[in-house]
Design a protein around this motif. Sequence first.
Motif, short mmCIF file in Angstrom:
data_model
loop_
_atom_site.label_atom_id
_atom_site.label_comp_id
_atom_site.label_asym_id
_atom_site.label_seq_id
_atom_site.Cartn_x
_atom_site.Cartn_y
_atom_site.Cartn_z
N LEU A 270 0.81 -1.22 0.00
CA LEU A 270 0.00 0.00 0.00
C LEU A 270 0.85 1.28 0.00
CD1 LEU A 270 -2.85 1.13 -0.02
CD2 LEU A 270 -2.85 1.00 2.50
N PRO A 271 1.89 1.38 0.83
CA PRO A 271 2.72 2.59 0.78
C PRO A 271 3.32 2.84 -0.61
CG PRO A 271 3.19 1.35 2.77
CD PRO A 271 2.33 0.47 1.92
N PHE A 272 3.67 1.78 -1.32
CA PHE A 272 4.19 1.94 -2.68
C PHE A 272 3.10 2.44 -3.61
CE2 PHE A 272 4.59 -0.01 -6.90
CZ PHE A 272 5.75 0.62 -7.34
N LEU A 273 1.91 1.86 -3.50
CA LEU A 273 0.80 2.28 -4.35
C LEU A 273 0.42 3.73 -4.10
CD1 LEU A 273 -1.48 -0.90 -4.11
CD2 LEU A 273 0.11 -0.27 -5.94
N LEU A 274 0.65 4.20 -2.87
CA LEU A 274 0.36 5.59 -2.53
C LEU A 274 1.54 6.52 -2.83
CD1 LEU A 274 -1.48 5.07 0.90
CD2 LEU A 274 -2.50 5.55 -1.34
N GLY A 275 2.62 5.96 -3.34
CA GLY A 275 3.79 6.76 -3.69
C GLY A 275 4.62 7.21 -2.52
N VAL A 276 4.52 6.50 -1.39
CA VAL A 276 5.24 6.90 -0.18
C VAL A 276 6.57 6.17 -0.05
CG1 VAL A 276 5.14 6.98 2.34
CG2 VAL A 276 3.07 7.39 0.99
N LEU A 277 6.58 4.86 -0.28
CA LEU A 277 7.78 4.04 -0.14
C LEU A 277 7.94 3.14 -1.36
CD1 LEU A 277 7.42 2.76 3.56
CD2 LEU A 277 8.91 4.60 2.75
N GLY A 278 9.16 2.65 -1.54
CA GLY A 278 9.40 1.65 -2.57
C GLY A 278 9.08 0.27 -2.02
N LEU A 279 9.10 -0.71 -2.90
CA LEU A 279 8.89 -2.09 -2.47
C LEU A 279 10.21 -2.70 -2.05
CD1 LEU A 279 6.44 -3.31 -5.27
CD2 LEU A 279 5.89 -2.60 -2.94
N ARG A 280 10.15 -3.73 -1.21
CA ARG A 280 11.37 -4.32 -0.69
C ARG A 280 12.05 -5.15 -1.78
NH1 ARG A 280 11.82 -9.40 0.64
NH2 ARG A 280 13.49 -8.88 2.09
N ALA A 281 13.38 -5.19 -1.70
CA ALA A 281 14.22 -6.05 -2.55
C ALA A 281 14.02 -5.79 -4.04
CB ALA A 281 13.96 -7.51 -2.24
N GLY A 282 13.56 -4.60 -4.42
CA GLY A 282 13.42 -4.27 -5.83
C GLY A 282 12.24 -4.93 -6.52
N LEU A 283 11.22 -5.28 -5.77
CA LEU A 283 10.05 -5.94 -6.36
C LEU A 283 9.38 -5.07 -7.42
CD1 LEU A 283 8.10 -8.34 -6.35
CD2 LEU A 283 6.86 -7.25 -4.47
N GLU A 284 9.52 -3.73 -7.31
CA GLU A 284 8.88 -2.86 -8.28
C GLU A 284 9.47 -3.00 -9.68
OE1 GLU A 284 12.05 -0.37 -6.15
OE2 GLU A 284 10.51 -1.85 -5.61
N ARG A 285 10.65 -3.61 -9.80
CA ARG A 285 11.26 -3.81 -11.12
C ARG A 285 10.58 -4.92 -11.91
NH1 ARG A 285 16.11 -3.36 -8.03
NH2 ARG A 285 16.50 -5.60 -8.29
N TYR A 286 9.76 -5.72 -11.26
CA TYR A 286 9.07 -6.82 -11.93
C TYR A 286 7.69 -6.33 -12.40
CZ TYR A 286 12.65 -9.82 -9.93
OH TYR A 286 13.85 -10.39 -9.61
N SER A 287 7.20 -6.92 -13.48
CA SER A 287 5.88 -6.53 -13.96
C SER A 287 4.84 -6.88 -12.90
CB SER A 287 5.55 -7.24 -15.27
OG SER A 287 5.23 -8.60 -15.04
N PRO A 288 3.78 -6.06 -12.77
CA PRO A 288 2.74 -6.36 -11.77
C PRO A 288 2.16 -7.75 -11.95
CG PRO A 288 2.48 -4.13 -12.60
CD PRO A 288 3.54 -4.77 -13.44
N ALA A 289 1.95 -8.18 -13.19
CA ALA A 289 1.38 -9.50 -13.43
C ALA A 289 2.29 -10.59 -12.90
CB ALA A 289 1.13 -9.70 -14.93
N THR A 290 3.59 -10.46 -13.15
CA THR A 290 4.54 -11.47 -12.67
C THR A 290 4.59 -11.49 -11.15
OG1 THR A 290 5.94 -11.31 -14.66
CG2 THR A 290 6.99 -12.11 -12.64
N ALA A 291 4.65 -10.32 -10.54
CA ALA A 291 4.74 -10.25 -9.08
C ALA A 291 3.48 -10.81 -8.41
CB ALA A 291 4.97 -8.80 -8.64
N VAL A 292 2.31 -10.43 -8.94
CA VAL A 292 1.05 -10.89 -8.34
C VAL A 292 0.88 -12.39 -8.55
CG1 VAL A 292 -1.45 -10.73 -8.47
CG2 VAL A 292 -0.08 -8.65 -8.51
#
Length: 425
Positions: free
Chosen positions: A101-123
């Motif tokens: 949620l903090p990432f979706l709200l633009g407050v924090l990044g995701l741990r361990a670079g999870l944001e570098r993966y496509s949302p479909a792959t991560a989910v």
Amino acid sequence: MVATTGDSSPPSRLGWLDALRGGAALAVAFHHATYVYLPNLRVKLADWFDPGVYGVLVFFLVSGYIVPASLERRGSVRGFWIGRFFRIYPLLAVTCVLAVLPFLLGVLGLRAGLERYSPATAVLAHMTMLQDLLNVPNAMNVLWTLSYEMAFYLLIVALFVVGKHRRSASVAAVLTVVALVAVALTASGLLTGAYAPTALLSRTAGTGPVVAVTSAALVVAVAAAMSKRPAPRMAGGLLGGLLALVLVTVNGRVGAWEGLLMIAIMFTGTAVHRAEHGQLDRRKGAVTAAVVLVGAVVAGTWHAAPHGRSAQLVWCGAVVLAAVTFAAAWRMRHRRFPRWATGLGTISFSVYLLHPLLLMVAAQFLDISGREDVVGLAFFFLVLLAVSWASHRWIEAPAQRLGRRLVGAARPKARTQPQEQMLTP
């Protein structure tokens, strides 16, 4: 964990398991909390003992002891998977959403670079619960253990559908031997670099395709294994078991030896259960436990040798202490346990999944970090226990009741079984 005559739980053969789960959850929570509240102690402790690894190994022994028994008691793969889903996924989904949620709200990044993966792959990876075996970073640091729990579930279903589920001791021993071979090959340099099994499939074919294929295979395997027809049920069970073995052996985040040993430790818990209930010769059960324990110590010592004596001590200490803790609790399985201990076991899954979120709030939003704060640590645990109690009451328990109703509806003629306890970390 001792018997009491006052504030104690009713006599229950599961009381000792509740006490183990509760203690293991607190050990993991304490380990992670030291990063925020006791950083100096954490640095000193790091060369001697890892409470987190210890707690996880206790969890694995408990799961191995009781989860296969749950499947066999039901006698239904369909009931088993429905029960697992409603015991794990509701709270898992809630905590994963809160973690990102903090990432979706633009407050924090995701741990361990999870944001570098496509949302479909991560989910998709997290929906399979196999993300740690798919080279996808965990949304929360504790979720890696659930990947090995899922692999274990797939393996016990595979053994069940082919009628080999009572071979737990043999499976544990074979996995331990293979783990030792993996350590030997790594030490010799044959399993390093491009040939290292760590994330091999993902590095070769790409994480996205591996996640997609695994997700499809998992859906097919579980659906087929739940079939009432023998052929699809066997095919689905075997597909799931093969998927688990491949991922643990050649695509885990950790080395193949460690992944195989964690599965072997779970099957050791199963062997203990079988020996206790006359399904396995007690001497064979004891020998199996000794083989896995010695194998785990040898493999860990061998692997950690280049990293120094402290790395060897940390792994071996966690393995041995987890085995001693489980054995001691098992010896006291017929005693009464304090209600607070069994109650803590009841909310242990919430403790396990919620404590990283509370620590994220403390460190990232309240800036509580970098100094020794024993009072703050005590307050953290009080809040954690209160939130976990609420989580169990309003998320876990209703979901579990729904799962039991669905299992009952699927098997209207099944005889009534004792209520199953929450078995995952």
